[in-house]
Design a protein around this motif. Structure first.
Motif, PDB file in Angstrom:
ATOM      1  N   GLN A  91      -2.323 -11.295   1.146  1.00  0.00           N
ATOM      2  CA  GLN A  91      -2.122 -10.062   1.887  1.00  0.00           C
ATOM      3  C   GLN A  91      -0.649  -9.596   2.452  1.00  0.00           C
ATOM      4  O   GLN A  91      -0.285  -8.538   2.331  1.00  0.00           O
ATOM      5  N   GLN A  92      -0.090 -11.010   2.989  1.00  0.00           N
ATOM      6  CA  GLN A  92       1.429 -10.777   3.385  1.00  0.00           C
ATOM      7  C   GLN A  92       2.249 -10.279   2.227  1.00  0.00           C
ATOM      8  O   GLN A  92       3.096  -9.464   2.450  1.00  0.00           O
TER       9      GLN A  92
ATOM     10  N   ASP B 199       1.508  -8.434  -0.397  1.00  0.00           N
ATOM     11  CA  ASP B 199       1.411  -6.984  -0.827  1.00  0.00           C
ATOM     12  C   ASP B 199       1.548  -6.178   0.463  1.00  0.00           C
ATOM     13  O   ASP B 199       2.269  -5.223   0.147  1.00  0.00           O
ATOM     14  N   ASP B 200       1.645  -6.415   1.675  1.00  0.00           N
ATOM     15  CA  ASP B 200       2.002  -5.676   2.994  1.00  0.00           C
ATOM     16  C   ASP B 200       3.454  -5.540   2.637  1.00  0.00           C
ATOM     17  O   ASP B 200       3.921  -4.210   3.018  1.00  0.00           O
ATOM     18  N   SER B 201       4.239  -6.750   2.335  1.00  0.00           N
ATOM     19  CA  SER B 201       5.661  -6.331   2.291  1.00  0.00           C
ATOM     20  C   SER B 201       6.294  -5.733   0.957  1.00  0.00           C
ATOM     21  O   SER B 201       7.040  -4.710   1.186  1.00  0.00           O
TER      22      SER B 201
ATOM     23  N   ARG C  21       4.604  -3.313  -0.460  1.00  0.00           N
ATOM     24  CA  ARG C  21       4.078  -2.069   0.176  1.00  0.00           C
ATOM     25  C   ARG C  21       5.383  -1.253   0.855  1.00  0.00           C
ATOM     26  O   ARG C  21       5.332  -0.168   0.537  1.00  0.00           O
ATOM     27  N   ARG C  22       5.541  -1.807   1.867  1.00  0.00           N
ATOM     28  CA  ARG C  22       6.677  -1.222   2.487  1.00  0.00           C
ATOM     29  C   ARG C  22       7.977  -1.210   1.977  1.00  0.00           C
ATOM     30  O   ARG C  22       8.685  -0.199   2.185  1.00  0.00           O
TER      31      ARG C  22
ATOM     32  N   TRP D  95       0.954   3.073  -4.897  1.00  0.00           N
ATOM     33  CA  TRP D  95       1.828   3.130  -3.939  1.00  0.00           C
ATOM     34  C   TRP D  95       2.962   3.885  -4.182  1.00  0.00           C
ATOM     35  O   TRP D  95       3.493   4.590  -3.171  1.00  0.00           O
TER      36      TRP D  95
ATOM     37  N   ASP E   4      11.636  -9.501   4.356  1.00  0.00           N
ATOM     38  CA  ASP E   4      10.955  -8.442   4.322  1.00  0.00           C
ATOM     39  C   ASP E   4      11.583  -7.538   5.375  1.00  0.00           C
ATOM     40  O   ASP E   4      11.997  -6.327   5.127  1.00  0.00           O
TER      41      ASP E   4
END
Length: 419
Positions: A9-10, A12-14, A16-17, A224, A404
């Motif tokens: 998840q971390q 994926d979050d990075s 996506r940003r 995205w 990130d």
């Protein structure tokens, strides 16, 4: 399983940003508005005015200070403006600014044959690929204005084409706008293909450890970039088997995976033990392929206690949960022959009732189990990485998290200068 899920998840979050930052750059359209530097009480007068004096000494005069209204609407807290300049011979535009601790000076000339020459002195770098007709060169941040100008002029002179003449502020702003539009069209057309070269350039030797997981995540989520849900892919070869995966870590930090769902087909569920920390995706991919093969092609019930299967890419059902959407096969390999896996009927623990099929290498296979799993997945079209121990994997994820902030701040720092 919870820890592995949190790590993914971390990532994926990075990822996506990063996509959102590049998408912002692509969609940005500058709207220049004349402003007064005195309306920005915290602006760095020494940098703006000093750069102006040094440029004037090289024949480039200031045209005034400008706010980008588009940027200001999105980032009202940044409180920044740019200063534009034009060479006396009308061949070169200049733009310089300071945003926080980041400074940038860019000189740009547009040639009659359609090419663009840009020379940038900046403390940040976006690394987003640009169209091939843009020749951008970066010089070190400590380079003097005099040397930046002279380097730029030597590049223009060596280009073998005449520069277009810019007849004042209106021509310069129009040239910047056309350049921005053309770069945006190129990048929009490239889409997800932008991210691997961008991160390779940004991370250098650290790409495989830090960038590759981000690119894998980005390619798995084209929505995205497009803002739309991914289009469903028609399943092939009978479709996927509905499986659940359970996971935990063994005492040495390696992974332990089991399935749930094969009992509905009269089959034992599967298990894999001692999986490398970064082979979570690979193990689940192989287990899903084996499950489908057993349901579809192995008619014997009950199964033999020691069964060997041969697997090919025809056994991979698309869309596959553990394969990047639209990117299968993820890897081409030169190894010949099918992938092979042996299924051994075992229990959860030593001495318990044998009720799970353990996926292990064939009896004649040499090398480690990690190497077998990676080779098997790659033969089946999934790009499994080299195995990592838990401490190295955790260090990799921590390094990706540290990167990130730098990656996602890059658009604001560049302020649209280095397009």
């Amino acid at each position: 399983m919870k820890e592995l899920s949190e790590i993914q998840q971390q990532i994926d979050d990075s990822a996506r940003r990063i996509v959102e930052s590049v998408r912002t750059l692509v969609d940005h359209r500058t709207e220049y508005r004349l402003v007064r530097a005195d309306d920005y009480p915290e602006y760095d007068a020494a940098y703006y005015d000093g750069t102006e004096r040094d440029l004037a000494a090289e024949g480039i005069a200031s045209l005034g200070d400008f706010d980008d209204e588009t940027f200001s609407r999105t980032h009202p807290d940044k409180n920044v403006f740019v200063r534009l300049g034009l060479a006396a011979d009308a061949t070169t535009g200049a733009i310089w600014f300071r945003l926080g601790t980041a400074t940038s000076l860019a000189l740009q000339s547009w040639l009659e044959d359609g090419r663009t020459i840009i020379t940038v002195r900046s403390s940040t770098e976006s690394a987003v690929p640009n169209r091939p007709e843009v020749a951008l060169e970066r010089v070190a941040p400590q380079t003097s204005v005099r040397d930046v100008v002279r380097r730029h002029r030597s590049r223009v002179a060596a280009a073998g084409a005449l520069p277009r003449l810019l007849r004042g502020l209106e021509d310069l702003v129009a040239a910047y706008a056309a350049d921005e539009q053309a770069s945006a069209a190129f990048r929009a057309g490239q889409g997800l293909a932008l991210f691997e070269p961008m991160l390779r350039k940004k991370l250098g030797d650290n790409y495989e450890d830090e960038g590759a997981p981000l690119v894998e995540s980005i390619l798995a989520h084209p929505e995205w970039w497009t803002g739309e849900a991914p289009k469903p892919v028609a399943p092939t070869g009978g479709g996927p088997i509905n499986l659940m995966f359970l996971a935990s870590r063994e005492h040495d930090g390696r992974g332990y995976f089991t399935t749930a769902g094969l009992a509905l087909h009269g089959l034992p569920d599967l298990q894999m033990r001692a999986v490398a920390a970064n082979h979570c995706r690979a193990a689940r991919f192989l287990m899903s392929v084996v499950a489908r093969k057993l349901v579809r092609d192995v008619a014997e019930r009950p199964l033999p206690a020691n069964l060997e299967l041969e697997l090919t890419r025809a056994d991979v059902a698309l869309p596959a949960e553990f394969v990047s959407i639209g990117r299968y096969p993820e890897v081409e390999v030169t190894s010949e022959g099918p992938a092979r896996v042996r299924l051994v009927l075992e229990g959860f623990n030593t001495g318990s009732e044998p009720e799970l099929l353990h996926l292990v290498p064939p009896g004649d296979r040499s090398g480690s189990k990690d190497e077998w799993l990676r080779d098997t997945c790659r033969r089946l079209g999934q790009d499994a990485p080299p195995p990592l121990p838990l401490d190295a994997f955790d260090a990799q994820m921590e390094a990706a998290r540290r990167k990130d902030a730098e990656l996602t701040d890059i658009v604001a720092q560049e302020f649209g200068v280095d397009l």
